[in-house]
Design a protein around this motif. Structure first.
Motif, mmCIF file in Angstrom:
data_model
loop_
_atom_site.group_PDB
_atom_site.id
_atom_site.type_symbol
_atom_site.label_atom_id
_atom_site.label_comp_id
_atom_site.label_asym_id
_atom_site.label_seq_id
_atom_site.Cartn_x
_atom_site.Cartn_y
_atom_site.Cartn_z
ATOM 1 N N LYS A 101 0.824 -1.218 0.000
ATOM 2 C CA LYS A 101 0.000 0.000 0.000
ATOM 3 C C LYS A 101 0.854 1.262 0.000
ATOM 4 N N SER B 16 4.004 1.512 -0.781
ATOM 5 C CA SER B 16 4.790 1.532 -2.024
ATOM 6 C C SER B 16 3.955 2.046 -3.187
ATOM 7 N N GLY C 46 3.457 -4.656 9.010
ATOM 8 C CA GLY C 46 3.038 -3.859 10.161
ATOM 9 C C GLY C 46 3.695 -2.501 10.234
ATOM 10 N N ASP D 61 5.442 -7.557 -11.149
ATOM 11 C CA ASP D 61 6.801 -7.805 -11.660
ATOM 12 C C ASP D 61 7.338 -9.156 -11.231
HETATM 13 N N1 LIG Z 1 8.721 -6.697 -6.221
HETATM 14 C C1 LIG Z 1 7.843 -5.854 -5.671
HETATM 15 N N2 LIG Z 1 7.909 -5.571 -4.345
HETATM 16 C C2 LIG Z 1 7.001 -4.732 -3.825
HETATM 17 C C3 LIG Z 1 5.956 -4.142 -4.607
HETATM 18 N N3 LIG Z 1 5.208 -3.365 -3.792
HETATM 19 C C4 LIG Z 1 5.744 -3.459 -2.565
HETATM 20 N N4 LIG Z 1 6.828 -4.267 -2.559
HETATM 21 C C5 LIG Z 1 7.666 -4.621 -1.403
HETATM 22 O O1 LIG Z 1 6.831 -5.205 -0.401
HETATM 23 C C6 LIG Z 1 7.223 -4.797 0.910
HETATM 24 C C7 LIG Z 1 6.049 -4.160 1.637
HETATM 25 O O2 LIG Z 1 5.679 -2.944 1.013
HETATM 26 P P1 LIG Z 1 4.880 -1.787 1.800
HETATM 27 O O3 LIG Z 1 4.553 -0.762 0.773
HETATM 28 O O4 LIG Z 1 5.607 -1.349 3.026
HETATM 29 O O5 LIG Z 1 3.558 -2.585 2.232
HETATM 30 P P2 LIG Z 1 2.292 -2.072 3.069
HETATM 31 O O6 LIG Z 1 1.090 -2.687 2.426
HETATM 32 O O7 LIG Z 1 2.305 -0.586 3.172
HETATM 33 O O8 LIG Z 1 2.539 -2.748 4.491
HETATM 34 P P3 LIG Z 1 1.985 -2.320 5.955
HETATM 35 O O9 LIG Z 1 2.292 -0.867 6.159
HETATM 36 O O10 LIG Z 1 2.711 -3.220 6.865
HETATM 37 O O11 LIG Z 1 0.505 -2.616 5.952
HETATM 38 C C8 LIG Z 1 8.406 -3.856 0.709
HETATM 39 O O12 LIG Z 1 9.601 -4.612 0.877
HETATM 40 C C9 LIG Z 1 8.263 -3.382 -0.735
HETATM 41 O O13 LIG Z 1 9.486 -3.047 -1.333
HETATM 42 C C10 LIG Z 1 5.911 -4.460 -6.025
HETATM 43 O O14 LIG Z 1 5.066 -4.005 -6.800
HETATM 44 N N5 LIG Z 1 6.872 -5.320 -6.481
#
Ligand SMILES: Nc1nc2c(ncn2[C@@H]2O[C@H](COP(=O)(O)OP(=O)(O)OP(=O)(O)O)[C@@H](O)[C@H]2O)c(=O)[nH]1
Ligand SMILES: [Mg+2]
Length: 194
Positions: A36, A38, A57, A145
């Motif tokens: 999310k 990202s 988290g 990807d």
């Molecule tokens: N290869 C790849 N990795 C991704 C992608 N989107 C996110 N990541 C990886 O996934 C992990 C989690 O990404 P976040 O964006 O922190 O996820 P979040 O949903 O915000 O997580 P919480 O804040 O814990 O709810 C990180 O290591 C990112 O680099 C993607 O499109 N491709």
């Protein structure tokens, strides 16, 4: 959309802290670690405006980002992370539920799912919850990807079937690594801001 400015406005845990403006808001929902934060960074061309982590988290509050003085992205804590206490989980659940069910400025929710895996029971619950409250939702199947393009359609089919996705709900294949789906996601989001 051309992003000229993007700033964090507030990390809120209760309604009194939500920004006092009529600007439209788009919130992110999805499992912890699905991407999310990202997604927000990629959409805004910013490396680390929304804090990300390989450990689930990371996001623990409702983080409001003001874009072009025009609308807010709201980054939301993820669900389904086993390592938080039951009490904490309930508190987050309430915080998210309160925001989604009461916030008039909320125009749509982007529900992120991991394209690699079938949506989980929690994903289905979130989708049904949004439908129940008539919140427009956009499904973003991310981490595209990580699987070859030749297999995308197979995974999309599984995603749609598992969620029992309504025909009218858009689905965007996305990657925060490559920018896949970014233009399409913007076009859809902009249509909800009018
Ligand atoms: N290869 C790849 N990795 C991704 C992608 N989107 C996110 N990541 C990886 O996934 C992990 C989690 O990404 P976040 O964006 O922190 O996820 P979040 O949903 O915000 O997580 P919480 O804040 O814990 O709810 C990180 O290591 C990112 O680099 C993607 O499109 N491709
Ligand atoms: Mg996050």
């Amino acid at each position: 959309m051309k992003v000229n400015s993007a700033d964090i406005v507030i990390s809120a845990v209760r309604p009194a802290q939500y920004p006092d403006t009529p600007l439209p808001e788009i919130a992110l929902a999805g499992r912890s670690n699905v991407g999310k934060s990202s997604f927000i960074n990629k959409m805004l061309n910013r490396k680390a405006l929304a804090r990300t982590s390989s450990k689930p988290g990371k996001t623990q509050t409702l983080n409001f980002f003001l874009i072009n003085e025009q609308f807010h992205f709201v980054d939301v804590p993820g669900y389904g992370y086993a390592k938080v206490s039951k009490k904490e989980r309930e508190a987050w659940g309430k915080m998210i539920e309160t925001y989604i069910t009461t916030r008039e400025q909320l125009k749509a929710v982007v529900l992120l799912v991991d394209l690699r895996h079938p949506p989980t029971a929690d994903d289905r619950m979130m989708y049904d919850f949004l439908k129940h409250y008539n919140i427009p939702c956009i499904i973003v199947a991310t981490k595209a990807d990580k699987i070859p393009k030749s297999k995308w359609q197979k995974h999309v089919k599984i995603t749609k079937e598992t969620l029992e996705l309504h025909e009218s709900d858009p689905l965007v294949m996305f990657s925060s690594e490559t920018g896949e789906g970014k233009d399409k996601a913007w076009a859809i989001l902009e249509s909800y801001m009018r």
